[in-house]
Design a protein around this motif. Structure first.
Motif, PDB file in Angstrom:
ATOM      1  N   CYS A  50       0.806  -1.230   0.000  1.00 27.06           N
ATOM      2  CA  CYS A  50       0.000   0.000   0.000  1.00 27.06           C
ATOM      3  C   CYS A  50       0.834   1.271   0.000  1.00 27.06           C
ATOM      4  CB  CYS A  50      -0.956   0.009   1.185  1.00 27.06           C
ATOM      5  SG  CYS A  50      -0.149   0.106   2.814  1.00 27.06           S
ATOM      6  N   GLY A  51       2.154   1.159   0.167  1.00 29.52           N
ATOM      7  CA  GLY A  51       2.977   2.353   0.159  1.00 29.52           C
ATOM      8  C   GLY A  51       2.545   3.337   1.222  1.00 29.52           C
ATOM      9  N   ALA A  52       2.476   4.602   0.840  1.00 31.52           N
ATOM     10  CA  ALA A  52       2.108   5.656   1.784  1.00 31.52           C
ATOM     11  C   ALA A  52       0.603   5.860   1.900  1.00 31.52           C
ATOM     12  CB  ALA A  52       2.781   6.965   1.386  1.00 31.52           C
ATOM     13  N   GLY A  53      -0.181   4.956   1.295  1.00 30.00           N
ATOM     14  CA  GLY A  53      -1.606   4.902   1.575  1.00 30.00           C
ATOM     15  C   GLY A  53      -2.520   5.780   0.758  1.00 30.00           C
ATOM     16  N   LEU A  54      -2.040   6.349  -0.364  1.00 28.97           N
ATOM     17  CA  LEU A  54      -2.912   7.226  -1.130  1.00 28.97           C
ATOM     18  C   LEU A  54      -4.108   6.481  -1.712  1.00 28.97           C
ATOM     19  CD1 LEU A  54      -3.583   9.967  -2.324  1.00 28.97           C
ATOM     20  CD2 LEU A  54      -2.055   9.449  -4.246  1.00 28.97           C
ATOM     21  N   ALA A  55      -3.896   5.276  -2.240  1.00 28.29           N
ATOM     22  CA  ALA A  55      -5.021   4.511  -2.793  1.00 28.29           C
ATOM     23  C   ALA A  55      -6.039   4.197  -1.707  1.00 28.29           C
ATOM     24  CB  ALA A  55      -4.516   3.226  -3.450  1.00 28.29           C
ATOM     25  N   LEU A  56      -5.557   3.861  -0.517  1.00 31.44           N
ATOM     26  CA  LEU A  56      -6.477   3.575   0.586  1.00 31.44           C
ATOM     27  C   LEU A  56      -7.230   4.827   1.021  1.00 31.44           C
ATOM     28  CD1 LEU A  56      -4.268   1.204   2.761  1.00 31.44           C
ATOM     29  CD2 LEU A  56      -6.209   0.583   1.323  1.00 31.44           C
ATOM     30  N   LYS A  57      -6.556   5.957   1.040  1.00 29.54           N
ATOM     31  CA  LYS A  57      -7.217   7.211   1.382  1.00 29.54           C
ATOM     32  C   LYS A  57      -8.346   7.499   0.388  1.00 29.54           C
ATOM     33  CE  LYS A  57      -6.290  12.154   2.011  1.00 29.54           C
ATOM     34  NZ  LYS A  57      -5.246  13.211   1.969  1.00 29.54           N
ATOM     35  N   MET A  58      -8.104   7.226  -0.885  1.00 23.94           N
ATOM     36  CA  MET A  58      -9.123   7.452  -1.908  1.00 23.94           C
ATOM     37  C   MET A  58     -10.275   6.462  -1.743  1.00 23.94           C
ATOM     38  SD  MET A  58      -6.558   8.257  -5.119  1.00 23.94           S
ATOM     39  CE  MET A  58      -7.878   8.487  -6.325  1.00 23.94           C
ATOM     40  N   ALA A  59      -9.965   5.206  -1.403  1.00 29.04           N
ATOM     41  CA  ALA A  59     -11.025   4.222  -1.173  1.00 29.04           C
ATOM     42  C   ALA A  59     -11.842   4.586   0.059  1.00 29.04           C
ATOM     43  CB  ALA A  59     -10.412   2.832  -1.020  1.00 29.04           C
ATOM     44  N   GLN A  60     -11.162   5.069   1.084  1.00 33.68           N
ATOM     45  CA  GLN A  60     -11.845   5.477   2.307  1.00 33.68           C
ATOM     46  C   GLN A  60     -12.793   6.641   2.043  1.00 33.68           C
ATOM     47  OE1 GLN A  60      -9.347   6.924   5.658  1.00 33.68           O
ATOM     48  NE2 GLN A  60     -10.101   5.143   6.781  1.00 33.68           N
ATOM     49  N   ALA A  61     -12.386   7.551   1.159  1.00 27.35           N
ATOM     50  CA  ALA A  61     -13.241   8.684   0.814  1.00 27.35           C
ATOM     51  C   ALA A  61     -14.512   8.237   0.087  1.00 27.35           C
ATOM     52  CB  ALA A  61     -12.465   9.667  -0.062  1.00 27.35           C
ATOM     53  N   ARG A  62     -14.471   7.052  -0.512  1.00 32.55           N
ATOM     54  CA  ARG A  62     -15.656   6.494  -1.171  1.00 32.55           C
ATOM     55  C   ARG A  62     -16.573   5.772  -0.193  1.00 32.55           C
ATOM     56  NH1 ARG A  62     -14.720   4.651  -6.803  1.00 32.55           N
ATOM     57  NH2 ARG A  62     -13.027   5.890  -7.681  1.00 32.55           N
ATOM     58  N   GLY A  63     -16.139   5.647   1.056  1.00 30.02           N
ATOM     59  CA  GLY A  63     -16.932   4.958   2.059  1.00 30.02           C
ATOM     60  C   GLY A  63     -16.506   3.533   2.316  1.00 30.02           C
ATOM     61  N   GLY A  74       8.462   2.963   7.267  1.00 29.63           N
ATOM     62  CA  GLY A  74       8.252   4.396   7.078  1.00 29.63           C
ATOM     63  C   GLY A  74       7.016   4.711   6.268  1.00 29.63           C
ATOM     64  N   LEU A  75       6.746   3.904   5.250  1.00 32.40           N
ATOM     65  CA  LEU A  75       5.545   4.111   4.440  1.00 32.40           C
ATOM     66  C   LEU A  75       4.280   3.744   5.218  1.00 32.40           C
ATOM     67  CD1 LEU A  75       6.833   2.748   1.008  1.00 32.40           C
ATOM     68  CD2 LEU A  75       6.390   5.136   1.610  1.00 32.40           C
ATOM     69  N   VAL A  76       4.365   2.681   6.006  1.00 30.32           N
ATOM     70  CA  VAL A  76       3.216   2.281   6.821  1.00 30.32           C
ATOM     71  C   VAL A  76       2.835   3.390   7.802  1.00 30.32           C
ATOM     72  CG1 VAL A  76       2.491   0.693   8.667  1.00 30.32           C
ATOM     73  CG2 VAL A  76       3.530  -0.204   6.573  1.00 30.32           C
ATOM     74  N   GLU A  77       3.823   4.046   8.395  1.00 30.16           N
ATOM     75  CA  GLU A  77       3.544   5.136   9.326  1.00 30.16           C
ATOM     76  C   GLU A  77       2.779   6.266   8.643  1.00 30.16           C
ATOM     77  OE1 GLU A  77       7.158   6.469  11.077  1.00 30.16           O
ATOM     78  OE2 GLU A  77       7.610   4.540  12.022  1.00 30.16           O
ATOM     79  N   ILE A  78       3.196   6.612   7.420  1.00 33.76           N
ATOM     80  CA  ILE A  78       2.503   7.673   6.681  1.00 33.76           C
ATOM     81  C   ILE A  78       1.089   7.231   6.326  1.00 33.76           C
ATOM     82  CG2 ILE A  78       2.519   9.063   4.575  1.00 33.76           C
ATOM     83  CD1 ILE A  78       5.603   8.811   4.629  1.00 33.76           C
ATOM     84  N   ALA A  79       0.945   5.981   5.883  1.00 34.61           N
ATOM     85  CA  ALA A  79      -0.373   5.469   5.505  1.00 34.61           C
ATOM     86  C   ALA A  79      -1.329   5.487   6.686  1.00 34.61           C
ATOM     87  CB  ALA A  79      -0.239   4.054   4.941  1.00 34.61           C
ATOM     88  N   ARG A  80      -0.832   5.148   7.860  1.00 31.87           N
ATOM     89  CA  ARG A  80      -1.699   5.167   9.043  1.00 31.87           C
ATOM     90  C   ARG A  80      -2.188   6.573   9.358  1.00 31.87           C
ATOM     91  NH1 ARG A  80       2.086   1.006  12.577  1.00 31.87           N
ATOM     92  NH2 ARG A  80       1.082  -0.934  11.869  1.00 31.87           N
ATOM     93  N   ARG A  81      -1.319   7.555   9.187  1.00 33.84           N
ATOM     94  CA  ARG A  81      -1.738   8.946   9.438  1.00 33.84           C
ATOM     95  C   ARG A  81      -2.748   9.405   8.391  1.00 33.84           C
ATOM     96  NH1 ARG A  81       3.856   9.584  10.684  1.00 33.84           N
ATOM     97  NH2 ARG A  81       4.281  10.570   8.672  1.00 33.84           N
ATOM     98  N   ARG A  82      -2.576   8.938   7.166  1.00 32.86           N
ATOM     99  CA  ARG A  82      -3.484   9.362   6.094  1.00 32.86           C
ATOM    100  C   ARG A  82      -4.858   8.704   6.199  1.00 32.86           C
ATOM    101  NH1 ARG A  82       0.188   9.125   0.531  1.00 32.86           N
ATOM    102  NH2 ARG A  82       0.970  11.272   0.647  1.00 32.86           N
TER     103      ARG A  82
END
Length: 260
Positions: A50-63, A74-82
């Protein structure tokens, strides 16, 4: 043994630069793939690598309810914040720590091919995806449709010698290659779609800093030294410089929508 330790060290070395300078360009790819897989309110979505979580952030915005896994701390930490409320874990893509039939959609954006055994990694993706759910695999498009191809070639010359017969970065963009790979994992391949993404940088220094953030570039740095890689990247991308000093790279990506 999987590839998590090695890939995690490489891709996590410049996590902030990856998140800020490279990952932002992949939005159109993520959006198209999430649309194709019908990720929406109520969907359970897993992003492998998932890298830094941008795809997950976009999926989360869809509900969607989102879960991610990556090898780089390091990427997991950013993804968790996002992605507040998301389940983002550090782990191995060939040993997914999830129960069978857990997800409606499982995605892998430029990730499964980095596994020690990509077929096994995809078999794991199939296992955790609900029957008839979607598994999305995204890879580079054709080399002649990727303006970063000279950069990839320059970095490739500075990597350790590959094993005989090792696939190059565009191996899975050949006709039928991606379908054959997912078929070996027991997935049912569907349609392939192409998306053009655009990577932009304001100047040469930022361009080089951004392009050094990939795990592949980090591996070249550890093999050949940062000075050599910086020079190789600068020389390779200089023809793309615009009149105002900025840089822009249009690249084709392809994703295969398959069924578990």
């Amino acid at each position: 043994m999987g590839s998590a330790q090695t890939q995690g060290e490489l891709w996590g070395a410049r996590a902030r630069e990856w998140a800020d300078l490279q990952e932002v360009s992949f939005g159109p790819l993520y959006d198209a793939a999430l649309n194709a897989a019908k990720a929406a309110t109520g969907s359970a979505v897993l992003d492998v690598g998932c890298g830094a979580g941008l795809a997950l952030k976009m999926a989360q915005a869809r509900g969607a309810k989102v879960t991610g896994l990556d090898a780089a701390a390091g990427l997991v930490e950013i993804a968790r914040r996002r992605c507040p409320g998301g389940d983002i874990r550090l782990g191995e893509c060939e040993e997914l720590p999830f129960a069978d039939n857990s997800f409606d959609v499982t995605t892998g954006f430029n990730s499964f091919q980095y596994a020690t055994d990509p077929v096994h990694a995809l078999s794991e993706a199939k296992r955790v995806t609900k029957p008839n759910g979607y598994v999305v695999v995204a890879v580079w498009g054709a080399a002649d449709q990727c303006e970063l191809a000279p950069y990839l070639a320059a970095v490739g010359k500075l990597l350790p010698p590959p094993p005989p017969g090792a696939p190059g970065p565009f191996a899975l963009s050949a006709p039928g290659a991606l379908e054959a790979l997912v078929g070996k994992a027991g997935l049912t391949p569907g349609a392939i779609a192409s998306v053009i993404t655009t990577m932009r940088f304001p100047d040469e220094a930022t361009t080089v800093r951004g392009l050094l953030a990939s795990g592949v570039a980090e591996r070249a740095i550890r093999n050949s030294g940062e000075d050599a890689v910086r020079k190789g990247v600068s020389d390779a991308v200089r023809p793309s410089r615009k009149g105002d000093g900025s840089y822009e790279f249009k690249n084709e990506w392809r994703f295969l929508l398959s069924r578990a």
